[in-house]
Design a protein around this motif. Sequence first.
Motif, PDB file in Angstrom:
ATOM      1  N   VAL A 235     -14.187  37.033  20.440  1.00  0.00           N
ATOM      2  CA  VAL A 235     -13.349  36.137  20.240  1.00  0.00           C
ATOM      3  C   VAL A 235     -12.958  35.391  21.362  1.00  0.00           C
ATOM      4  CG1 VAL A 235     -10.763  35.883  19.628  1.00  0.00           C
ATOM      5  CG2 VAL A 235     -11.931  37.702  18.533  1.00  0.00           C
ATOM      6  N   VAL A 236     -13.159  33.839  20.991  1.00  0.00           N
ATOM      7  CA  VAL A 236     -13.632  33.211  22.056  1.00  0.00           C
ATOM      8  C   VAL A 236     -12.415  31.832  22.212  1.00  0.00           C
ATOM      9  CG1 VAL A 236     -15.767  33.533  22.796  1.00  0.00           C
ATOM     10  CG2 VAL A 236     -15.122  31.716  21.109  1.00  0.00           C
ATOM     11  N   SER A 237     -11.541  31.744  21.029  1.00  0.00           N
ATOM     12  CA  SER A 237     -10.861  30.583  20.849  1.00  0.00           C
ATOM     13  C   SER A 237      -9.628  31.354  19.948  1.00  0.00           C
ATOM     14  CB  SER A 237     -11.417  29.321  20.559  1.00  0.00           C
ATOM     15  OG  SER A 237     -11.876  29.613  19.057  1.00  0.00           O
ATOM     16  N   ASP A 238      -8.642  30.168  20.149  1.00  0.00           N
ATOM     17  CA  ASP A 238      -7.316  30.367  19.114  1.00  0.00           C
ATOM     18  C   ASP A 238      -7.290  29.022  18.316  1.00  0.00           C
ATOM     19  OD1 ASP A 238      -4.909  30.467  17.700  1.00  0.00           O
ATOM     20  OD2 ASP A 238      -3.855  31.140  19.351  1.00  0.00           O
ATOM     21  N   ASP A 239      -8.028  29.249  17.160  1.00  0.00           N
ATOM     22  CA  ASP A 239      -8.512  28.176  16.378  1.00  0.00           C
ATOM     23  C   ASP A 239      -6.997  27.603  15.753  1.00  0.00           C
ATOM     24  OD1 ASP A 239     -11.108  28.739  16.792  1.00  0.00           O
ATOM     25  OD2 ASP A 239     -11.665  28.678  14.963  1.00  0.00           O
ATOM     26  N   ALA A 240      -6.193  28.672  15.055  1.00  0.00           N
ATOM     27  CA  ALA A 240      -5.055  28.076  14.515  1.00  0.00           C
ATOM     28  C   ALA A 240      -4.148  27.090  15.476  1.00  0.00           C
ATOM     29  CB  ALA A 240      -4.256  29.301  14.044  1.00  0.00           C
ATOM     30  N   ALA A 241      -3.987  27.716  16.682  1.00  0.00           N
ATOM     31  CA  ALA A 241      -3.302  26.938  17.648  1.00  0.00           C
ATOM     32  C   ALA A 241      -3.888  25.684  18.067  1.00  0.00           C
ATOM     33  CB  ALA A 241      -2.995  27.745  18.892  1.00  0.00           C
ATOM     34  N   MET A 242      -5.029  25.629  18.297  1.00  0.00           N
ATOM     35  CA  MET A 242      -5.953  24.362  18.665  1.00  0.00           C
ATOM     36  C   MET A 242      -5.721  23.372  17.623  1.00  0.00           C
ATOM     37  SD  MET A 242      -7.213  22.750  21.274  1.00  0.00           S
ATOM     38  CE  MET A 242      -8.086  24.285  22.374  1.00  0.00           C
ATOM     39  N   LEU A 243      -5.926  23.840  16.291  1.00  0.00           N
ATOM     40  CA  LEU A 243      -5.743  22.804  15.029  1.00  0.00           C
ATOM     41  C   LEU A 243      -4.611  22.114  15.144  1.00  0.00           C
ATOM     42  CD1 LEU A 243      -7.879  24.970  12.510  1.00  0.00           C
ATOM     43  CD2 LEU A 243      -8.564  22.645  13.309  1.00  0.00           C
ATOM     44  N   GLU A 244      -3.462  22.803  15.829  1.00  0.00           N
ATOM     45  CA  GLU A 244      -2.222  22.053  15.588  1.00  0.00           C
ATOM     46  C   GLU A 244      -2.018  20.811  16.942  1.00  0.00           C
ATOM     47  OE1 GLU A 244       0.187  22.451  13.851  1.00  0.00           O
ATOM     48  OE2 GLU A 244      -0.201  24.476  12.620  1.00  0.00           O
ATOM     49  N   ILE A 245      -2.953  20.960  17.758  1.00  0.00           N
ATOM     50  CA  ILE A 245      -3.169  19.868  18.696  1.00  0.00           C
ATOM     51  C   ILE A 245      -4.334  18.619  18.462  1.00  0.00           C
ATOM     52  CG2 ILE A 245      -3.379  19.461  21.055  1.00  0.00           C
ATOM     53  CD1 ILE A 245      -2.664  22.666  21.678  1.00  0.00           C
ATOM     54  N   VAL A 246      -5.432  19.104  18.099  1.00  0.00           N
ATOM     55  CA  VAL A 246      -6.254  18.238  18.186  1.00  0.00           C
ATOM     56  C   VAL A 246      -6.505  17.208  16.858  1.00  0.00           C
ATOM     57  CG1 VAL A 246      -7.852  19.521  19.565  1.00  0.00           C
ATOM     58  CG2 VAL A 246      -8.118  19.836  17.100  1.00  0.00           C
ATOM     59  N   THR A 247      -7.205  16.194  16.834  1.00  0.00           N
ATOM     60  CA  THR A 247      -7.360  15.174  15.599  1.00  0.00           C
ATOM     61  C   THR A 247      -8.870  15.478  15.138  1.00  0.00           C
ATOM     62  OG1 THR A 247      -7.785  13.619  17.348  1.00  0.00           O
ATOM     63  CG2 THR A 247      -5.743  13.518  16.118  1.00  0.00           C
TER      64      THR A 247
END
Length: 254
Positions: A18-30
């Motif tokens: 597990v290398v990233s928190d996809d759910a959290a990052m998708l709240e930030i990026v476009t």
Amino acid sequence: MAVIDLNSDLGENVADRVVSDDAAMLEIVTSANVSCGFHAGSPEGIRETLAAAVQRGVVIGAHPGYRDYENFGRTNVEIDSPTLQAHVEYQLGALIGLASAVGGRVAYVKPHGALYNTIARDERQSADVVAAIKAIDPNLVLLGLAGGVVLEVASRAGLQVAAEAFADRAYQPDGQLVSRAQDGAVLHDPAAVAERMVRLADQGVIRAIDGTDVRVDAQSICVHGDSPGSIAMAAETKRMLQDAGITIAPFAGA
């Protein structure tokens, strides 16, 4: 008013890596560069990330790499042109299919890791990647390193292109990224990272590792999802860009 995109490399998780928190990052990026499975991720995990991107209205990009799962796609691979083109075509086809299954579509392509770095300077492999994109969907936008050879090759071939800068990576004076094997190559301080990106969006320059300024013409900023503290860096970068009056919006159509 300046406009810039925020993107991150996602869809790279499996149960034992597990290398990233996809759910959290998708709240930030476009924009989300979603793994196509050769360097990281699993079909079910990639599908979950794609579905989350669709739900949040984040533009989807394909993130193909060398067939190098063991090394996370970060090792240079000697590969002939027919094989490289077929590998990229295969990955694009797979991601386009999964995106369609969850009600989304792929709008752009950003190669991953060692492949990304190679085509920033290698015309032959650049041509192979461009040929693969054109064969699958010539309407896909190619996202690559600002100043990289692949952007020239793609433009000559008739593809739309966009250039990116890296929030969390150090730069050489010639505009190339500092090798990850070198101390200081990856940045971790959210405030320092954010300040660099505000300067990029406002003035078009990034401070190189030797202290000089590098001219960088970029339409997108990447924060690597697998970098330690990536969520904090992405959130602070977004906040400071917006506070500076810079609009954050995707470079490719949703």
